[in-house]
Write a protein that holds these residues in place. Structure first.
Motif, PDB file in Angstrom:
ATOM      1  N   TYR A 158       0.826  -1.215   0.000  1.00 58.36           N
ATOM      2  CA  TYR A 158       0.000   0.000   0.000  1.00 58.36           C
ATOM      3  C   TYR A 158       0.854   1.256   0.000  1.00 58.36           C
ATOM      4  CZ  TYR A 158      -4.094  -2.876   0.439  1.00 58.36           C
ATOM      5  OH  TYR A 158      -5.077  -3.784   0.183  1.00 58.36           O
ATOM      6  N   VAL A 159       1.994   1.217   0.702  1.00 59.77           N
ATOM      7  CA  VAL A 159       2.917   2.355   0.658  1.00 59.77           C
ATOM      8  C   VAL A 159       3.332   2.598  -0.801  1.00 59.77           C
ATOM      9  CG1 VAL A 159       5.253   3.108   1.267  1.00 59.77           C
ATOM     10  CG2 VAL A 159       3.767   2.118   3.025  1.00 59.77           C
ATOM     11  N   LEU A 160       3.649   1.523  -1.498  1.00 59.42           N
ATOM     12  CA  LEU A 160       4.070   1.634  -2.899  1.00 59.42           C
ATOM     13  C   LEU A 160       2.915   2.095  -3.778  1.00 59.42           C
ATOM     14  CD1 LEU A 160       6.339   1.198  -4.948  1.00 59.42           C
ATOM     15  CD2 LEU A 160       5.670  -1.209  -5.089  1.00 59.42           C
ATOM     16  N   TRP A 161       1.726   1.546  -3.534  1.00 62.61           N
ATOM     17  CA  TRP A 161       0.580   1.914  -4.354  1.00 62.61           C
ATOM     18  C   TRP A 161       0.294   3.416  -4.287  1.00 62.61           C
ATOM     19  CZ3 TRP A 161      -1.901   0.658  -8.405  1.00 62.61           C
ATOM     20  CH2 TRP A 161      -3.045   1.378  -8.736  1.00 62.61           C
ATOM     21  N   GLY A 162       0.471   3.996  -3.115  1.00 63.85           N
ATOM     22  CA  GLY A 162       0.233   5.433  -2.980  1.00 63.85           C
ATOM     23  C   GLY A 162       1.063   6.210  -4.004  1.00 63.85           C
TER      24      GLY A 162
ATOM     25  N   ALA B  35      -0.234   5.411  -7.670  1.00 62.91           N
ATOM     26  CA  ALA B  35      -1.507   6.075  -7.993  1.00 62.91           C
ATOM     27  C   ALA B  35      -1.263   7.546  -8.323  1.00 62.91           C
ATOM     28  CB  ALA B  35      -2.483   5.932  -6.818  1.00 62.91           C
TER      29      ALA B  35
ATOM     30  N   ILE C 277       9.997  -1.846   1.271  1.00 66.41           N
ATOM     31  CA  ILE C 277       9.327  -0.746   0.569  1.00 66.41           C
ATOM     32  C   ILE C 277       8.893   0.279   1.603  1.00 66.41           C
ATOM     33  CG2 ILE C 277       7.445  -0.115  -0.954  1.00 66.41           C
ATOM     34  CD1 ILE C 277       7.335  -2.999  -1.903  1.00 66.41           C
TER      35      ILE C 277
ATOM     36  N   ASP D 220       1.667   6.638   5.059  1.00 69.16           N
ATOM     37  CA  ASP D 220       1.716   6.300   3.629  1.00 69.16           C
ATOM     38  C   ASP D 220       0.851   5.085   3.332  1.00 69.16           C
ATOM     39  OD1 ASP D 220       3.474   8.330   3.130  1.00 69.16           O
ATOM     40  OD2 ASP D 220       5.219   7.057   2.734  1.00 69.16           O
ATOM     41  N   MET D 221       0.914   4.100   4.224  1.00 64.26           N
ATOM     42  CA  MET D 221       0.151   2.878   4.034  1.00 64.26           C
ATOM     43  C   MET D 221      -1.351   3.193   4.021  1.00 64.26           C
ATOM     44  SD  MET D 221      -1.720   0.644   6.135  1.00 64.26           S
ATOM     45  CE  MET D 221      -2.632  -0.714   5.414  1.00 64.26           C
TER      46      MET D 221
ATOM     47  N   GLY E   6      -2.276   5.066   0.840  1.00 57.17           N
ATOM     48  CA  GLY E   6      -2.233   4.164  -0.309  1.00 57.17           C
ATOM     49  C   GLY E   6      -3.400   3.194  -0.301  1.00 57.17           C
TER      50      GLY E   6
END
Lengths: 587, 587
Positions: free
Chosen positions: A270-274, A277, B4, B14-15, B18
């Protein structure tokens, strides 16, 4: 590392039978071969059969169910299913107009699926194969048929399954699957290798502190290895590799799959998805119903892959269509609107009703100035004392972390520092009087410090603040004693703990007792406070001899025997720091 | 290891952002505090709010959506949300008849949820808290209120959310949640610790080769540490710990959650589930709609927990009710029948249509004797040759594995041995003639050996078998050459490869060429074969100098430069072994 196994040779078979047992409401086992749906879609005239090696769950057996696949053939770990297995899975399904096989582009899979199809064709079954080739790292764009298939397969499987469910014939299902494959691109990265069942060593390694770009899901070589980078840079790397391959004439609409390979946590994804996106939004791309999670794993490999699948109206509708499988479920009635359009942050009611947060900032983040009005020197004193406490705790942060790691998660030092920093920031704003400063500081500490200690410090400061409500009577030593006693009582009440339970109370209670006695004996407040803080420091050290209370307010912490309680130690540190400010107040 | 991240202090924030962005179709972000549903259930008069530390996804934020929770407050990693965060999440929801808070029993969570509730009550909101206490390892059964909450929380959240969705008032929702908690028991085990974002060292360690029974999801001490054990024994340990706590007067019906903590693969969970399901079945317990997967993780911790939740009719109905959240979805119309009743293995059509499998066993596993009839000595010769090949490959298995690990997954040796063993077993059955023996051996090899090499060996033996069809003409050397040539042609066709592509063809093609030339020169078959096998061995070694073909049939294998192709090497080994049998045939 594989920790749960009855032996490497039984692993894949045990897994298959355990899986079909857990989800027997969806599946029937085809012994030694794979799984098929218990019932096929009523309107279906085509069957969709997936397959591949074990070790990648939920890819592919997890996707067997309504609106997705009719069956999956499962080989040994990281080994293609045999032609015989594939044949048996296909034959376990009710006959239909045709069978579409869909699988990743690996030599063994291609061979065995080809052989199974030849056998079925020999029996008069109309069958076709669509090989997924989404991995951009495995061959150049002008040789895309040579690419391997990875997590983007799901984008192909899903639309093909939805086409089956709406009643498409084999020609249309094949067309849809080929179209989706041609419009789906993925890139994976790995941080650490995986270990096969029964193996003592990892199948391959990634140097710690580095990222293997494009490494395959069985450890096939990637493009290059680079040093670790922040999540936002990794997002840029992944998006930057996929966007140049956007198909010509696309509508600017994609769905995305951010897939975890096993050991990488959901939180990291989810950190990466932020970051992803944001970049897709900046590029003007609409993201429709993305999925983030473990969808094609490699045992316990650490890493992830990003898939972008470019949608037209038909693909978007099929992607959004309902599905109900053990590992991929989608409710009916979902509309493929771009999620990017819904990213605007809702302003919660709490913020509307109370436009200023505990730090004195309004909803827009601006500081709301209140002015100190007629606040006296005690307001400055409290500010300096809080700053001194923060300095002391920051210095001791590593040691507090070590103490906490004995029986907790090692974050006591960082939590205390975080809470105190928020308290100091809040105290720096205008405050009418000492009481309101302490109350705001306590709320900020509780909110930002979090955890048990944050809560209890918030309660403690709140109690002291209530005891020092501005009544125009000034702040005598005995009033301070009464206020600190009130704070202590509130902590006892909130924490459900007693002296001897190995908590901050073991330092706080003697502190208050000594402070009271010294003040009642006529000592000046600063001297009484310093002496009491010294006693608290000794009491905190002595918690090493206490046995922690087992119960609701504390985890079982037997192993903390012999080590002092970090909450008592940090309390003593804070009391000592505040005492030094009282002894030498700011000019 | 956290790979990550944009920095430890930003990780949880961030999590959260995201996550809410990926699933904005379900959720709205409550900035800095948590998430709430975009829309609440139309019939709902109560709100269900969860909460806890980050690092345990999908627990709890993954469960916000239709039929489950209305909101979740999320703290920092392994840290409770603050009272302020909890308050904000509750206030971000439309007002209702009451708010039920449900969370795990940890000191920090209890404190902050208590404080948030006190604040809301001060505003006239009817709110209650139900603390989940399912972890049997954390306190004795007679002190169950002191137990920690772990993955069994989902069983409580789910039925409470279903009660909200059907329109229950706060009293009933609280009753359901308390009933479910009282009937839910879990036990966890850990194989390896987890590492907090930003930390260089794991938060705690589990000695390799051991299992920490009852270790908490933040590393809180467990009951004891035991040596590793087979999956079936671990299943017995877990089931054995939970069954004695079955509530009095239960109906014998449970649901079960087998939860992975992060690094443990889905496959391992299913292997374990197979054992658990058998034991529960043996104990006469009906299992209703179990769930196996990652439902409450601890970052990258390796381990799992088993939950049994004892159902009455009402709880079973609520457990089966539809839900649609990012991490837990259940289609409408599911009936809570015991899955145990559906465990009977479906006999797939393929097995009905062809009652004998490739090993000559019928569906019941009995050998079907066919008798050798008038089979000649060449049938015995083939059997001995296959056995000699198996012996040679078994001896070389480690070396073949090492060669394969250079560019593959290291299973070439084990796959060859597995396939050959199946071929030898099949060849031992009665066979009418050489051709049918070789055909059956090839099918068995392909099926059991799997992968590319299994398929190609199946194709090769199938071709040879076709070339040696029993025509009463005997088996001249030139006929053998023609048959082996046919096998080679089939391999070329199936494998889409050529000489020089670094495959088994690089040994097979020179073998056939030399064999033909020698036979045409009048050499006896055994001598010609031995010479050709020697050439094949040299050709296999020379594949070390070849550059692997990049493409459909092979992963990018640049790193195999300098190392011979394992398929060519094992082929040469087999040809040599067969040659030695030809040279000294069995008496």
């Amino acid at each position: 590392m594989t920790n749960i196994s009855n032996g490497a040779t039984e692993f894949a078979g045990d897994m298959l039978s355990g899986y079909s047992s857990a989800y027997s409401r969806y599946l029937s086992l085809v012994p030694g071969a794979g799984v098929v749906r218990r019932t096929v879609d009523a309107r279906a005239t085509t069957r969709l059969v997936l397959g591949g090696g074990s070790g990648h769950f939920p890819w592919t057996a997890g996707f067997v169910g309504a609106g997705l696949a009719d069956g999956a053939a499962l080989g040994d770990v990281f080994t293609s299913p045999s032609a015989e297995q594939i044949y048996r899975v296909a034959k376990a399904l009710p006959p239909a107009g045709g069978v579409l096989f869909c699988y990743g582009n690996y030599a063994g899979d291609v061979l065995h699926f080809d052989m199974a199809q030849a056998r079925l064709r020999g029996e008069g079954v109309d069958c076709r194969g669509v090989v997924v080739t989404d991995d951009v790292a495995s061959a150049a764009a002008d040789n895309s048929a040579a690419r391997r298939g990875i997590a983007g397969s799901l984008a192909v499987f899903k639309v093909a399954g939805a086409a089956v469910a709406r009643g498409d014939g084999i020609d249309d299902v094949e067309r849809i699957a080929r179209l989706a494959n041609a419009r789906t691109r993925s890139l994976g990265v790995a941080f650490a290798g995986c270990t096969l069942p029964g193996a003592a060593e990892p199948l391959f390694r990634v140097e710690p502190g580095s990222i293997a770009i494009g490494l395959g899901i069985h450890g096939e070589p990637g493009i290059r290895t680079v040093p670790s980078m922040p999540a936002r840079e990794l997002a840029a790397l992944l998006v930057g590799a996929l966007l140049p391959e956007a198909p010509a004439g696309n509508s600017g609409r994609v769905t995305a799959i951010l897939n975890g390979l096993g050991a990488t946590s959901h939180e990291e994804l989810y950190v990466l998805w932020g970051g992803i996106a944001r970049l897709l939004g900046d590029a003007g791309i609409e993201v429709v119903m993305p999925e983030v999670g473990e969808l094609a794993t490699s045992l316990d490999m650490a890493g992830c892959s990003l898939t972008l699948s470019w949608l037209d109206d038909e693909l978007a509708e099929l992607w959004a269509a309902p599905a109900d499988t053990p590992s991929f479920r989608r409710a009916a009635g979902q509309v493929p609107v771009a999620d990017g359009k819904q990213l605007a942050v809702a302003v919660p009611k709490a913020e509307v009703a109370d436009s200023r947060d505990v730090n004195g900032r309004d909803a827009g983040g601006r500081l709301v100035e209140q002015g100190d009005g007629g606040a006296g020197p005690e307001v400055d004193l409290a500010r300096v004392a809080l700053a001194a406490m923060l300095a002391a705790v920051s210095k001791a942060e590593p040691e507090l972390g070590r103490l906490d790691a004995v029986a907790g998660d090692g974050d006591h030092g960082s939590g205390m520092a975080r809470g105190l920093r928020a308290a100091v920031d809040t105290a720096g704003l205008g405050h009418r009087d000492l009481s309101s400063l302490l109350r705001a500081a306590g709320l900020a500490w509780s909110d930002k410090g979090g955890g048990t200690s944050g809560a209890l410090w918030g309660v403690l400061l709140g109690g002291v603040a209530d005891g020092l409500a501005d009544d125009g009577q000034g702040y005598s030593a005995s009033r301070v004693v009464a206020a600190v006693s009130l704070g202590r009582d509130r902590v006892v009440e909130a924490g459900h703990a007693s002296v001897g339970d190995k908590t901050m109370l073991d330092a706080l209670v003697p502190f208050v007792d000594v402070l009271r006695t010294a003040v009642e004996s006529g000592a000046p407040l600063s001297a009484a406070w310093s002496g009491a803080a010294q006693v608290a420091t000794e009491a905190a050290a002595a918690t090493a001899d206490l046995r922690p209370r087992v119960g609701r307010a504390r985890p079982l912490a037997e192993r903390s025997l012999g080590s002092p309680d970090p909450g008592a130690v940090s309390l003593a540190l804070c009391l000592t720091a505040a005492g030094s400010v009282l002894a030498a107040p700011p000019a």
